[in-house]
Design an enzyme around this catalytic site. Sequence first.
Site, PDB file in Angstrom:
ATOM      1  N   LYS A   1      28.466  18.251  43.872  1.00 34.40           N
ATOM      2  CA  LYS A   1      28.809  19.236  44.891  1.00 34.40           C
ATOM      3  C   LYS A   1      29.365  18.462  46.093  1.00 34.40           C
ATOM      4  O   LYS A   1      28.859  17.368  46.403  1.00 34.40           O
ATOM      5  CB  LYS A   1      27.550  20.021  45.280  1.00 34.40           C
ATOM      6  CG  LYS A   1      27.789  21.122  46.300  1.00 34.40           C
ATOM      7  CD  LYS A   1      26.499  21.903  46.575  1.00 34.40           C
ATOM      8  CE  LYS A   1      26.706  23.028  47.574  1.00 34.40           C
ATOM      9  NZ  LYS A   1      25.506  23.817  47.825  1.00 34.40           N
TER      10      LYS A   1
ATOM     11  N   SER B   1      25.752  28.770  47.471  1.00 30.35           N
ATOM     12  CA  SER B   1      26.912  28.023  47.862  1.00 30.35           C
ATOM     13  C   SER B   1      27.398  27.021  46.809  1.00 30.35           C
ATOM     14  O   SER B   1      28.523  26.529  46.908  1.00 30.35           O
ATOM     15  CB  SER B   1      26.620  27.252  49.152  1.00 30.35           C
ATOM     16  OG  SER B   1      25.587  26.313  48.949  1.00 30.35           O
TER      17      SER B   1
ATOM     18  N   SER C   1      20.986  28.587  46.751  1.00 31.51           N
ATOM     19  CA  SER C   1      22.348  28.115  46.474  1.00 31.51           C
ATOM     20  C   SER C   1      22.552  27.389  45.149  1.00 31.51           C
ATOM     21  O   SER C   1      23.690  27.093  44.789  1.00 31.51           O
ATOM     22  CB  SER C   1      22.825  27.207  47.609  1.00 31.51           C
ATOM     23  OG  SER C   1      23.168  27.971  48.724  1.00 31.51           O
TER      24      SER C   1
END
Lengths: 96, 491
Positions: free
Chosen positions: B77, B152, B176
Amino acid sequence: MTITRKEILKLGDLAKIEISEKDVEELQKQLNKILKFVDKINEQPLINNQNSIEVSAPHKSRLRPDEITENLDRLSISKNSPNSSESLITVPLVIE
Amino acid sequence: MITPTDSLSDIKKGLDNKSFSCKELTKFFLDRIEKANKKINCFITVCRESALKEAEKADLKSNSVPSPFAGIPYANKDIFCTSQIRTTCGSKMLENFLPLYDAEIVRRAKNLGLIMLGKTNMDEFAMGSTNETSFFGAVKNPWDLTKVPGGSSGGSAAAVAAGLVPFATGSDTGGSIRQPAALCGITGLKPTYGRISRFGMIAFASSLDQAGFLTRNVEDCALCMEFLSGFDPKDSTSANIPKGDYSSELYAKLEGKKIGIPKEYFDGNLDSEIGHCLAEAKDIFSKLGCVLVDIELPNTEMAIAAYYIIAPAECSSNLARFDGVRYGFRSINSNDIDSLYKNTRNEGFGTEVKRRILIGTYALSSGYYDKYYEQAQRVRSVLKNDFNQAFKKVDVILGPTTPSTAFPLNKEARNDPTELYSSDLYTIPVNLAGLPAISIPAGFGKKELPIGMQLIGQAFNERVLLNVAHQFQLHSEWHYQIPKFNESCDE
């Protein structure tokens, strides 16, 4: 509880975010919606001053030994700045 | 032969048998990324050259590296710092930021011989649950390109679901990892707060943030936990608590295990099709000898309100570092230091991030601190106590991950900032209490969109959590389902 126009500008000042005149009204509307939403926490009768405000990490944080470990190179750090000169960072005038 | 949905152990077997080389494997996934990324936008940066170079090196030393992960591709990420590789956190503020060091999780992955294929898209500074707040554009859900992938960690979830990487890292502050895992039909683990180092993970809300993994199945999650979690002296919140042998405990029988069913997680907020899938999941656990126990988590609704005070308050402090001086974006429209700060932050941050910083500043400001921040912390201790009481009766708690399946991409229509807050209703309480939880596929809705089941464990007891989740996957097939979109990357 509602946030006033004056408070929006004050928040922008505290948070160092420029808020233009045209954005104040929309921000005021949105932040008031959020405040109305989070105000729920003040309605709960069971949650009062007697409840602790401990931070709920499941374990204790600790300090590491005060020893010098690997360091980053000063020149590389300053190169990361959007405006630097050798190992110095350039900014607009701070003190008149 | 390489298949895009191979598990880590399948890939490892293929590498060991020399069915394919590490370079072939890496190229296979990089080629898929090239085709898919134009359509689903799940990568911000693809590291084609460095990945192929690393793969060649791995092939040369394939006989001498004992690491079970050597030569396996993965993605990070874009919240994790990667030395001299652009790390944006989904923001214009860090559009061209090159970190000087690796995050600890990235360093460990490198040492194990894992090959990073790129950095995945995410909501800006991890603030959002649709991936639409990213400066680099929204990610699309591979199950339906008109739907959100969740957020996210939406880029990581979409990349794994589309078979572009075997696994990816993520971070979870209010759901997330678990929410996008549920919406994309994959497995997502948020370990206990403190279990994985956050050194080099760009901070959003430090008392809630936790790194974790998005994988094809629970077995892969267990492997990631075994090799990438653990104490790190560089992170003062990292826990020096022994890890388990996660993989070998996956196979323990569930006979007699108590699974808590919180009534608050099955009320009117939940879509009936999700309720139906979870009823089937409960039946599977009953057949495996588990005892289902009704429990109460009475303050669940209060969690969202408390979260939307605590997280913005902490973000307003953490994001103070982005001032245009030492790194990142700097506005050119400034004559003095104050206008440099203000213009930089106004131009560099997106709308959602600015809104959260302002609300957090308000909650921490003089006169409102007691009413909001302190009260939210009280709610938090009450929630934690609710979980403690529940765990006196049960080993694991079962519930939905999300109240609905993936919803339409439509950033422009979302005028009310609180509209999406309830999508994290079931995941937020877990972060507030610092507990581990996993989302695993548990079925499909009417529109052929995946449904996730959340299992919540006791602090630092990921072993039992992974064991229970794995046993479910041994008796279900949902985690084998793949989106039709994936075929378009095969051609």
